[in-house]
Design an enzyme around this catalytic site. Structure first.
Site, PDB file in Angstrom:
ATOM      1  N   ASP A  55     -10.948  -3.184  -4.290  1.00 45.92           N
ATOM      2  CA  ASP A  55     -10.396  -2.345  -3.225  1.00 45.92           C
ATOM      3  C   ASP A  55     -11.088  -2.793  -1.943  1.00 45.92           C
ATOM      4  OD1 ASP A  55      -9.924  -0.375  -1.337  1.00 45.92           O
ATOM      5  OD2 ASP A  55      -9.855   1.241  -2.811  1.00 45.92           O
TER       6      ASP A  55
ATOM      7  N   TYR B  93     -13.916   5.844  -3.626  1.00 48.74           N
ATOM      8  CA  TYR B  93     -13.266   6.939  -2.878  1.00 48.74           C
ATOM      9  C   TYR B  93     -13.024   8.131  -3.819  1.00 48.74           C
ATOM     10  CZ  TYR B  93      -9.395   9.548  -0.849  1.00 48.74           C
ATOM     11  OH  TYR B  93      -8.576  10.562  -0.412  1.00 48.74           O
TER      12      TYR B  93
ATOM     13  N   ARG C 247      14.576   2.100  -2.772  1.00 46.92           N
ATOM     14  CA  ARG C 247      13.425   2.310  -3.683  1.00 46.92           C
ATOM     15  C   ARG C 247      12.995   0.981  -4.302  1.00 46.92           C
ATOM     16  NH1 ARG C 247      14.657   3.565  -8.543  1.00 46.92           N
ATOM     17  NH2 ARG C 247      16.035   5.311  -8.067  1.00 46.92           N
TER      18      ARG C 247
ATOM     19  N   LYS D 199      -5.511   2.770   6.542  1.00 46.86           N
ATOM     20  CA  LYS D 199      -6.755   2.568   7.309  1.00 46.86           C
ATOM     21  C   LYS D 199      -6.597   1.396   8.283  1.00 46.86           C
ATOM     22  CE  LYS D 199      -8.050   5.612   4.256  1.00 46.86           C
ATOM     23  NZ  LYS D 199      -7.238   6.792   4.265  1.00 46.86           N
TER      24      LYS D 199
HETATM   25  O1  P1T Z   1      -5.167   7.771   1.255  1.00 47.01           O
HETATM   26  P1  P1T Z   1      -4.512   6.637   0.538  1.00 47.01           P
HETATM   27  O2  P1T Z   1      -3.700   5.751   1.430  1.00 47.01           O
HETATM   28  O3  P1T Z   1      -3.790   7.059  -0.695  1.00 47.01           O
HETATM   29  O4  P1T Z   1      -5.698   5.647   0.057  1.00 47.01           O
HETATM   30  C1  P1T Z   1      -6.644   6.004  -0.911  1.00 47.01           C
HETATM   31  C2  P1T Z   1      -7.911   5.220  -0.705  1.00 47.01           C
HETATM   32  C3  P1T Z   1      -8.142   4.120  -1.523  1.00 47.01           C
HETATM   33  N1  P1T Z   1      -9.256   3.364  -1.375  1.00 47.01           N
HETATM   34  C4  P1T Z   1     -10.183   3.634  -0.428  1.00 47.01           C
HETATM   35  C5  P1T Z   1     -11.395   2.793  -0.313  1.00 47.01           C
HETATM   36  C6  P1T Z   1      -9.994   4.722   0.440  1.00 47.01           C
HETATM   37  O5  P1T Z   1     -10.916   4.965   1.367  1.00 47.01           O
HETATM   38  C7  P1T Z   1      -8.830   5.538   0.295  1.00 47.01           C
HETATM   39  C8  P1T Z   1      -8.593   6.736   1.145  1.00 47.01           C
HETATM   40  N2  P1T Z   1      -9.731   7.201   1.810  1.00 47.01           N
HETATM   41  C9  P1T Z   1      -9.786   8.288   2.638  1.00 47.01           C
HETATM   42  C10 P1T Z   1      -8.735   9.074   2.912  1.00 47.01           C
HETATM   43  C11 P1T Z   1     -11.103   8.562   3.219  1.00 47.01           C
HETATM   44  O6  P1T Z   1     -11.213   9.321   4.206  1.00 47.01           O
HETATM   45  O7  P1T Z   1     -12.091   8.004   2.724  1.00 47.01           O
END
Ligand code: P1T
Length: 388
Positions: free
Chosen positions: A178, A106, A54, A203
């Site tokens: 971001d 998002y 952790r 992503k």
């Molecule tokens: O899904 P996660 O790894 O927790 O990430 C969140 C997140 C943060 N910032 C941006 C710009 C994002 O696009 C996302 C997650 N987005 C999607 C799941 C989507 O389909 O847009």
């Protein structure tokens, strides 16, 4: 397209070699997966730098080294998801902090701010494409943090990061970007003065739709200690296997991003000429209202396209039904093409009134252009438009 920092190796080289050194014990060219929860100590408190996964794990350390290098940052903290990286930042800020946020983020980020941390901090959402107005808001609101997505999800709006940073510095605000949509290959917000960069590694960074993960990048040593304390105390750490998968996916980030962009540019132009399309938003198109800023602040335009189909929910649903290659799914940035309907899917947690006020309407469709053959993808889209 590779970024040539003379003091450093090129981006492509760093994706493969930083954190990718052969295993010193066996010579294995690929890093071992330290799939272990704990580490044996010689005597109480006497260990080799690792105690418990952790807190730290050698596979994750390798990934953190590579990611910091790719964003031109000194440090990075890898987390269990993009949202858990955002959560660490929310916990880092003292109670009652003011946070100025771009109005098109998002949906999950919006939900976290407005339903989880709204009692701890004060959030203000504004359209950060208007630089003058944003600078004025920063001067008046004096936020502890300015939270930007550029390009935004899903409207692909840009913020002039350098100008916002200049205004933020005057009132000692920190700026977080971001950078998920561009990946470190096409944009490096730290070079534009940002204090923190966040990515959903789920992503483009991982790129193969088989991992959920997040990362924060920054230069401040104290922040590194704070993020370690928070990560260790709250617990959103990434598993060694997932960190290893990201290390593996990262090696092809540069070639993937170039190919995503090449495909997206062709598809965006094709969509722009289509009679069933009302409007296409892609930063690489001359018609994008901030095309000049895109060329200035990014080194490419990415693989995400947003378009407005003529009609409404009915026409959107028929189009989606007719697609076979573009899979209907949330997420983006993988090798396979994805399509989604933000108002019903990724941004359903944003109230309809708010969605409509920023132009996130029911005829908006988002594409994540994958690495399949472009003609096959265009045929697929044409079948979508033909679907009744
Ligand atoms: O899904 P996660 O790894 O927790 O990430 C969140 C997140 C943060 N910032 C941006 C710009 C994002 O696009 C996302 C997650 N987005 C999607 C799941 C989507 O389909 O847009």
């Amino acid at each position: 397209m590779a970024k040539k920092d003379k003091t450093k190796q090129a981006f492509e080289t760093r994706t493969i070699h930083v954190g990718g050194e052969p295993d010193p014990v066996t010579g294995a060219i690929m890093p071992p997966i330290f799939q272990t929860s704990t580490f044996v100590q010689k005597a109480p408190g006497v260990h080799q730098g690792y105690e418990y996964t952790r807190s730290h794990n050698p596979t994750r350390t390798r990934l953190e080294e590579c990611l910091a290098s790719l964003e031109n940052a000194k440090y990075s903290t890898v987390t269990a998801s993009g949202l858990s990286a955002a959560m660490l930042v929310m916990h880092l800020l003292p109670k009652g902090s003011r946070i100025l946020v771009g109005d098109d983020v998002y949906g999950g980020t919006y939900r976290m701010f407005t339903t989880i941390f709204h009692e701890r901090h004060e959030f203000k959402f504004i359209d950060t494409t208007d630089t003058k107005q944003t600078q004025k808001e920063i001067a008046e609101f004096k936020p502890a943090l300015v939270w930007l997505e550029s390009p935004t999800n899903p409207l692909l709006k840009l913020t002039d990061i350098k100008s916002v940073v200049a205004a933020a510095k005057k009132v000692k605000s920190q700026v977080l970007v971001d950078n998920t949509f561009m990946s470190p290959y096409f944009q490096n917000p730290m070079d534009l003065g940002a204090d923190l960069v966040l990515h959903s590694m789920t992503k483009y960074i991982n790129g193969h739709s088989d991992v959920v993960g997040g990362v924060l990048m920054y230069n401040d040593k104290k922040l590194n200690q704070e993020f370690f304390r928070l990560q260790n105390s709250i617990g959103p750490c990434q598993s060694p296997f997932d960190s290893w998968l990201v290390l593996r996916g990262l090696k092809t980030l540069a070639v993937r991003m170039r190919a995503h962009e090449q495909g997206a540019m062709k598809i965006a132009k094709w969509l722009e000429a289509h009679k069933q399309v009302e409007r296409v938003v892609y930063p690489g198109l001359k018609s994008h209202p901030q095309h000049a800023l895109a060329k200035k602040q990014m080194s490419g335009f990415g693989g995400m396209i947003t378009f407005f189909i003529k009609g409404g929910v009915k026409e959107s649903k028929s189009f989606l039904k007719g697609l076979k290659l573009f899979a209907l799914a949330e997420s983006l940035g993988g090798v396979e093409s994805l399509v989604e309907h933000p108002a019903i899917m990724t941004h359903a947690s944003v109230p309809k009134k708010v969605r409509e006020s920023i132009g996130l309407t029911d005829n908006l469709i988002r594409l994540s252009v994958g690495l399949e053959d472009i003609d096959d993808l265009i045929n697929d889209l044409e079948n979508g438009f033909k679907q009744k």
